[in-house]
Write a protein that holds these residues in place. Structure first.
Motif, PDB file in Angstrom:
ATOM      1  N   GLY A  12       0.320  -1.346  -0.081  1.00 46.69           N
ATOM      2  CA  GLY A  12       0.563   0.216   0.207  1.00 46.69           C
ATOM      3  C   GLY A  12       0.691   1.505   0.561  1.00 46.69           C
ATOM      4  N   MET A  13       1.953   0.898   0.771  1.00 46.26           N
ATOM      5  CA  MET A  13       3.091   2.158   1.162  1.00 46.26           C
ATOM      6  C   MET A  13       3.703   2.460  -0.868  1.00 46.26           C
ATOM      7  N   ALA A  14       3.633   1.794  -0.965  1.00 42.60           N
ATOM      8  CA  ALA A  14       4.272   1.821  -2.629  1.00 42.60           C
ATOM      9  C   ALA A  14       3.389   2.886  -3.621  1.00 42.60           C
ATOM     10  N   TYR A  15       2.142   1.285  -3.291  1.00 46.62           N
ATOM     11  CA  TYR A  15       1.531   2.536  -4.125  1.00 46.62           C
ATOM     12  C   TYR A  15       1.548   3.934  -3.639  1.00 46.62           C
ATOM     13  N   LEU A  16       0.722   4.629  -2.631  1.00 48.95           N
ATOM     14  CA  LEU A  16       1.244   5.592  -2.434  1.00 48.95           C
ATOM     15  C   LEU A  16       1.693   6.055  -2.605  1.00 48.95           C
ATOM     16  N   LYS A  17       2.810   5.483  -2.455  1.00 43.63           N
ATOM     17  CA  LYS A  17       4.549   6.499  -2.928  1.00 43.63           C
ATOM     18  C   LYS A  17       4.442   6.628  -4.764  1.00 43.63           C
ATOM     19  N   ARG A  18       3.743   5.625  -5.165  1.00 41.92           N
ATOM     20  CA  ARG A  18       3.686   5.915  -7.013  1.00 41.92           C
ATOM     21  C   ARG A  18       2.839   6.999  -6.987  1.00 41.92           C
ATOM     22  N   ILE A  27      -0.866  16.290  -2.141  1.00 44.89           N
ATOM     23  CA  ILE A  27      -2.145  15.207  -0.885  1.00 44.89           C
ATOM     24  C   ILE A  27      -2.795  14.918  -1.425  1.00 44.89           C
ATOM     25  N   ARG A  28      -3.269  15.577  -1.888  1.00 47.06           N
ATOM     26  CA  ARG A  28      -5.015  15.826  -1.994  1.00 47.06           C
ATOM     27  C   ARG A  28      -5.198  14.335  -3.664  1.00 47.06           C
ATOM     28  N   LEU A  29      -3.764  15.122  -4.914  1.00 49.26           N
ATOM     29  CA  LEU A  29      -4.760  14.058  -5.782  1.00 49.26           C
ATOM     30  C   LEU A  29      -3.840  12.551  -5.567  1.00 49.26           C
ATOM     31  N   ALA A  30      -2.755  12.729  -4.889  1.00 51.43           N
ATOM     32  CA  ALA A  30      -2.108  11.599  -4.136  1.00 51.43           C
ATOM     33  C   ALA A  30      -3.001  11.025  -4.209  1.00 51.43           C
ATOM     34  N   LEU A  31      -3.520  10.974  -3.208  1.00 52.26           N
ATOM     35  CA  LEU A  31      -4.404  10.217  -2.256  1.00 52.26           C
ATOM     36  C   LEU A  31      -5.659  10.024  -3.545  1.00 52.26           C
ATOM     37  N   ALA A  32      -6.536  10.303  -4.362  1.00 49.97           N
ATOM     38  CA  ALA A  32      -7.164  10.116  -4.868  1.00 49.97           C
ATOM     39  C   ALA A  32      -7.100   8.947  -5.834  1.00 49.97           C
ATOM     40  N   GLY A  33      -5.556   9.867  -6.649  1.00 52.25           N
ATOM     41  CA  GLY A  33      -5.158   8.499  -7.218  1.00 52.25           C
ATOM     42  C   GLY A  33      -5.074   6.972  -6.447  1.00 52.25           C
ATOM     43  N   TYR A  34      -4.673   6.653  -4.954  1.00 52.70           N
ATOM     44  CA  TYR A  34      -4.485   6.077  -4.164  1.00 52.70           C
ATOM     45  C   TYR A  34      -5.627   5.343  -4.569  1.00 52.70           C
ATOM     46  N   ASN A  35      -6.926   5.856  -4.028  1.00 50.44           N
ATOM     47  CA  ASN A  35      -8.415   5.185  -4.007  1.00 50.44           C
ATOM     48  C   ASN A  35      -8.603   5.313  -5.402  1.00 50.44           C
ATOM     49  N   GLY A  36      -8.634   5.737  -6.112  1.00 48.19           N
ATOM     50  CA  GLY A  36      -9.423   5.876  -7.743  1.00 48.19           C
ATOM     51  C   GLY A  36      -8.666   4.713  -8.660  1.00 48.19           C
ATOM     52  N   GLU A  45     -11.657  16.606 -10.132  1.00 50.33           N
ATOM     53  CA  GLU A  45     -12.374  16.292  -9.814  1.00 50.33           C
ATOM     54  C   GLU A  45     -13.790  16.213  -9.677  1.00 50.33           C
ATOM     55  N   SER A  46     -14.669  16.826 -10.029  1.00 48.18           N
ATOM     56  CA  SER A  46     -16.148  16.611 -10.134  1.00 48.18           C
ATOM     57  C   SER A  46     -16.233  14.855 -10.990  1.00 48.18           C
ATOM     58  N   THR A  47     -14.852  14.247 -11.965  1.00 48.85           N
ATOM     59  CA  THR A  47     -15.640  13.583 -12.893  1.00 48.85           C
ATOM     60  C   THR A  47     -15.043  12.520 -11.909  1.00 48.85           C
ATOM     61  N   TRP A  48     -14.443  12.363 -10.548  1.00 47.82           N
ATOM     62  CA  TRP A  48     -13.703  10.850  -9.722  1.00 47.82           C
ATOM     63  C   TRP A  48     -15.257  10.827  -8.842  1.00 47.82           C
ATOM     64  N   ALA A  49     -15.379   9.090  -9.002  1.00 48.66           N
ATOM     65  CA  ALA A  49     -16.190   8.302  -8.537  1.00 48.66           C
ATOM     66  C   ALA A  49     -17.118   9.240  -6.789  1.00 48.66           C
ATOM     67  N   ALA A  50     -18.070   9.238  -5.865  1.00 45.59           N
ATOM     68  CA  ALA A  50     -18.209   9.227  -4.924  1.00 45.59           C
ATOM     69  C   ALA A  50     -17.393   8.893  -4.029  1.00 45.59           C
ATOM     70  N   GLU A  51     -17.098   7.692  -4.059  1.00 46.57           N
ATOM     71  CA  GLU A  51     -16.382   7.120  -3.239  1.00 46.57           C
ATOM     72  C   GLU A  51     -14.440   7.594  -3.287  1.00 46.57           C
ATOM     73  N   THR A  52     -14.268   7.888  -4.533  1.00 46.38           N
ATOM     74  CA  THR A  52     -12.531   8.967  -4.168  1.00 46.38           C
ATOM     75  C   THR A  52     -12.938   9.783  -3.620  1.00 46.38           C
ATOM     76  N   GLN A  53     -14.325  10.899  -4.210  1.00 46.11           N
ATOM     77  CA  GLN A  53     -14.506  12.550  -3.690  1.00 46.11           C
ATOM     78  C   GLN A  53     -14.383  12.132  -1.512  1.00 46.11           C
ATOM     79  N   ARG A  54     -14.785  11.204  -1.407  1.00 48.81           N
ATOM     80  CA  ARG A  54     -15.069  10.742   0.430  1.00 48.81           C
ATOM     81  C   ARG A  54     -13.419  10.739   1.205  1.00 48.81           C
ATOM     82  N   TYR A  55     -12.937   9.665   0.399  1.00 48.04           N
ATOM     83  CA  TYR A  55     -12.025   9.318   0.903  1.00 48.04           C
ATOM     84  C   TYR A  55     -11.341  10.743   0.828  1.00 48.04           C
ATOM     85  N   VAL A  56     -10.653  10.863  -0.446  1.00 46.63           N
ATOM     86  CA  VAL A  56     -10.034  12.361  -0.716  1.00 46.63           C
ATOM     87  C   VAL A  56     -10.461  13.231   0.148  1.00 46.63           C
TER      88      VAL A  56
END
Length: 104
Positions: A12-18, A27-36, A45-56
């Motif tokens: 998980g940390m390796a993927y978050l680093k990527r 950070i916001r974009l990285a968290l979106a990328g990690y989740n979505g 951001e308006s095109t992100w899935a609701a789950e990704t928006q909540r995660y961010v």
């Protein structure tokens, strides 16, 4: 083994680093990328899935609280973390503990 906590955390940390690298440190974009998926980083951001928006929302707030909380600020906990726990995070933590065999 993805169910081994050490393996899971390392991968998980390796993927978050990527994701953080792909987001050029945002950070916001990285968290979106990690989740979505890293592909969402380049999308509005308006095109992100609701789950990704909540995660961010939750993740970036908790991160920001951690960054700004220090011995001089007087804050001892994350308000966003407390909000997340109240909004259902406590239940998710309980489920994770049970799945990992850590009890209630």
């Amino acid at each position: 083994n993805p169910y081994d906590p050490d393996t899971n955390a390392l991968r998980g940390m390796a993927y978050l680093k990527r994701s953080l690298e792909a987001a050029q440190g945002n950070i916001r974009l990285a968290l979106a990328g990690y989740n979505g998926g890293i592909g969402v980083i380049s999308r509005a951001e308006s095109t992100w899935a609701a789950e990704t928006q909540r995660y961010v929302y939750w993740g970036s707030g908790i991160y920001q609280d951690a960054v700004t909380t220090n011995a001089f600020s007087g804050a001892s906990e994350s308000l966003r973390l407390q909000e997340w726990l109240s909004a259902g995070g406590t239940s998710l933590c309980k489920q994770a503990r049970q799945r990992l065999g850590m009890g209630d």
